[in-house]
Design a protein around this motif. Structure first.
Motif, PDB file in Angstrom:
ATOM      1  N   ALA A 108       0.830  -1.205   0.000  1.00 57.99           N
ATOM      2  CA  ALA A 108       0.000   0.000   0.000  1.00 57.99           C
ATOM      3  C   ALA A 108       0.865   1.256   0.000  1.00 57.99           C
ATOM      4  O   ALA A 108       0.576   2.221  -0.725  1.00 57.99           O
ATOM      5  CB  ALA A 108      -0.938  -0.006   1.209  1.00 57.99           C
ATOM      6  N   VAL A 109       1.930   1.258   0.791  1.00 63.41           N
ATOM      7  CA  VAL A 109       2.821   2.418   0.827  1.00 63.41           C
ATOM      8  C   VAL A 109       3.507   2.610  -0.526  1.00 63.41           C
ATOM      9  O   VAL A 109       3.605   3.732  -1.028  1.00 63.41           O
ATOM     10  CB  VAL A 109       3.851   2.297   1.969  1.00 63.41           C
ATOM     11  N   LEU A 110       3.979   1.516  -1.124  1.00 63.54           N
ATOM     12  CA  LEU A 110       4.622   1.636  -2.442  1.00 63.54           C
ATOM     13  C   LEU A 110       3.659   2.225  -3.465  1.00 63.54           C
ATOM     14  O   LEU A 110       4.014   3.121  -4.240  1.00 63.54           O
ATOM     15  CB  LEU A 110       5.122   0.274  -2.923  1.00 63.54           C
ATOM     16  N   ASP A 162      -7.956   9.622  -4.920  1.00 61.00           N
ATOM     17  CA  ASP A 162      -8.756   9.363  -3.717  1.00 61.00           C
ATOM     18  C   ASP A 162      -9.305   7.938  -3.699  1.00 61.00           C
ATOM     19  O   ASP A 162      -9.288   7.274  -2.653  1.00 61.00           O
ATOM     20  CB  ASP A 162      -9.902  10.376  -3.615  1.00 61.00           C
ATOM     21  N   ALA A 163      -9.800   7.464  -4.832  1.00 58.32           N
ATOM     22  CA  ALA A 163     -10.344   6.100  -4.894  1.00 58.32           C
ATOM     23  C   ALA A 163      -9.249   5.072  -4.602  1.00 58.32           C
ATOM     24  O   ALA A 163      -9.464   4.115  -3.854  1.00 58.32           O
ATOM     25  CB  ALA A 163     -10.972   5.849  -6.265  1.00 58.32           C
ATOM     26  N   GLU A 164      -8.074   5.262  -5.176  1.00 61.86           N
ATOM     27  CA  GLU A 164      -6.979   4.310  -4.954  1.00 61.86           C
ATOM     28  C   GLU A 164      -6.506   4.349  -3.509  1.00 61.86           C
ATOM     29  O   GLU A 164      -6.227   3.312  -2.903  1.00 61.86           O
ATOM     30  CB  GLU A 164      -5.836   4.591  -5.929  1.00 61.86           C
ATOM     31  N   LEU A 165      -6.404   5.542  -2.935  1.00 61.88           N
ATOM     32  CA  LEU A 165      -5.977   5.646  -1.543  1.00 61.88           C
ATOM     33  C   LEU A 165      -6.976   4.977  -0.605  1.00 61.88           C
ATOM     34  O   LEU A 165      -6.590   4.311   0.358  1.00 61.88           O
ATOM     35  CB  LEU A 165      -5.762   7.105  -1.146  1.00 61.88           C
ATOM     36  N   ASP A 166      -8.268   5.146  -0.879  1.00 56.20           N
ATOM     37  CA  ASP A 166      -9.295   4.483  -0.061  1.00 56.20           C
ATOM     38  C   ASP A 166      -9.109   2.971  -0.087  1.00 56.20           C
ATOM     39  O   ASP A 166      -9.216   2.302   0.949  1.00 56.20           O
ATOM     40  CB  ASP A 166     -10.705   4.845  -0.545  1.00 56.20           C
ATOM     41  N   TYR A 167      -8.826   2.421  -1.259  1.00 54.06           N
ATOM     42  CA  TYR A 167      -8.612   0.978  -1.370  1.00 54.06           C
ATOM     43  C   TYR A 167      -7.320   0.557  -0.658  1.00 54.06           C
ATOM     44  O   TYR A 167      -7.285  -0.442   0.064  1.00 54.06           O
ATOM     45  CB  TYR A 167      -8.581   0.552  -2.837  1.00 54.06           C
ATOM     46  N   LEU A 168      -6.255   1.317  -0.854  1.00 52.49           N
ATOM     47  CA  LEU A 168      -4.969   0.965  -0.249  1.00 52.49           C
ATOM     48  C   LEU A 168      -5.009   1.007   1.277  1.00 52.49           C
ATOM     49  O   LEU A 168      -4.303   0.239   1.944  1.00 52.49           O
ATOM     50  CB  LEU A 168      -3.869   1.894  -0.772  1.00 52.49           C
ATOM     51  N   LYS A 169      -5.859   1.876   1.842  1.00 56.32           N
ATOM     52  CA  LYS A 169      -5.979   1.977   3.303  1.00 56.32           C
ATOM     53  C   LYS A 169      -6.436   0.668   3.932  1.00 56.32           C
ATOM     54  O   LYS A 169      -6.114   0.381   5.080  1.00 56.32           O
ATOM     55  CB  LYS A 169      -6.962   3.090   3.679  1.00 56.32           C
ATOM     56  N   ILE A 170      -7.163  -0.141   3.194  1.00 57.43           N
ATOM     57  CA  ILE A 170      -7.654  -1.425   3.725  1.00 57.43           C
ATOM     58  C   ILE A 170      -6.473  -2.311   4.120  1.00 57.43           C
ATOM     59  O   ILE A 170      -6.395  -2.816   5.232  1.00 57.43           O
ATOM     60  CB  ILE A 170      -8.566  -2.135   2.709  1.00 57.43           C
ATOM     61  N   GLY A 171      -5.542  -2.505   3.204  1.00 60.28           N
ATOM     62  CA  GLY A 171      -4.368  -3.321   3.495  1.00 60.28           C
ATOM     63  C   GLY A 171      -3.472  -2.693   4.536  1.00 60.28           C
ATOM     64  O   GLY A 171      -2.884  -3.387   5.380  1.00 60.28           O
TER      65      GLY A 171
END
Length: 184
Positions: free
Chosen positions: A129-131, A149-158
């Motif tokens: 997620a950080v990468l 924003d959409a990608e960050l919302d998804y990455l926050k899950i992991g």
């Protein structure tokens, strides 16, 4: 294939430079494609060498994108530029040829030495997620904010499921950068 790595170079004057970069691998060639202008480009053309550093400390990726470039360095063994001290593997490269381009030249390099300093056990979901967030942060002027924003919302899950202290610190640095550049 593109490898997300940390590229270290050194200027002709001896100043080290650390940059996260997606490096293309084609057979036994490593293709560095920095955008102009770029310290990595200038240094590689001036000295003819670079080091690819494979690390699982994602703070280095996030740090470089947020102005935190003071990571410990060690001498490489066969080229005149440093390597990251926290690298798991480093590959010392020599510039073989250049295909110039007004925006993004291709620098073809060949490996002349490789050292494994520690085992790579893979990235957990938070490191991934950080990468990915670092890549988004490097493209703030080129991507629509709705996509970011959409990608960050998804990455926050992991991130929320798997992050340790290093990943949370790196994520925080990236979120500060992204929010500072967000249009009002």
């Amino acid at each position: 294939m593109i490898l997300e790595t940390i590229v270290t170079t050194q200027s002709a004057e001896g100043l080290a430079h650390i940059a996260p970069m997606g490096v293309h691998v084609a057979g036994d060639e490593f293709i560095v494609m920095p955008f102009k202008p770029s310290a990595t480009l200038d240094n590689l053309l001036a000295t003819g060498c670079a080091v690819f550093n494979h690390t699982d400390d994602v703070r280095v990726f996030a740090g470089c994108l947020t102005g935190r470039r003071d990571w410990p360095l060690s001498p490489a063994e066969r080229v005149a530029c440093p390597r990251l001290s926290v690298t798991l593997t480093h590959v010392e490269l020599e510039l073989a040829r250049v295909e110039d381009d007004e925006l993004r030249p291709r620098l073809y390099c060949r490996a002349i030495h490789q050292v494994q300093h520690g085992p790579f056990q893979g990235y957990n979901r938070a490191q991934f997620a950080v990468l990915e967030a670092a890549i988004l942060a490097s493209r703030l002027g080129r991507l629509p904010w709705s996509k970011i924003d959409a990608e960050l919302d998804y990455l926050k899950i992991g991130l929320e499921k798997c992050a340790g202290e290093r990943e949370l610190q790196a994520w925080g640095w990236l979120m500060e950068k992204i929010e500072a550049e967000r249009p009002a």
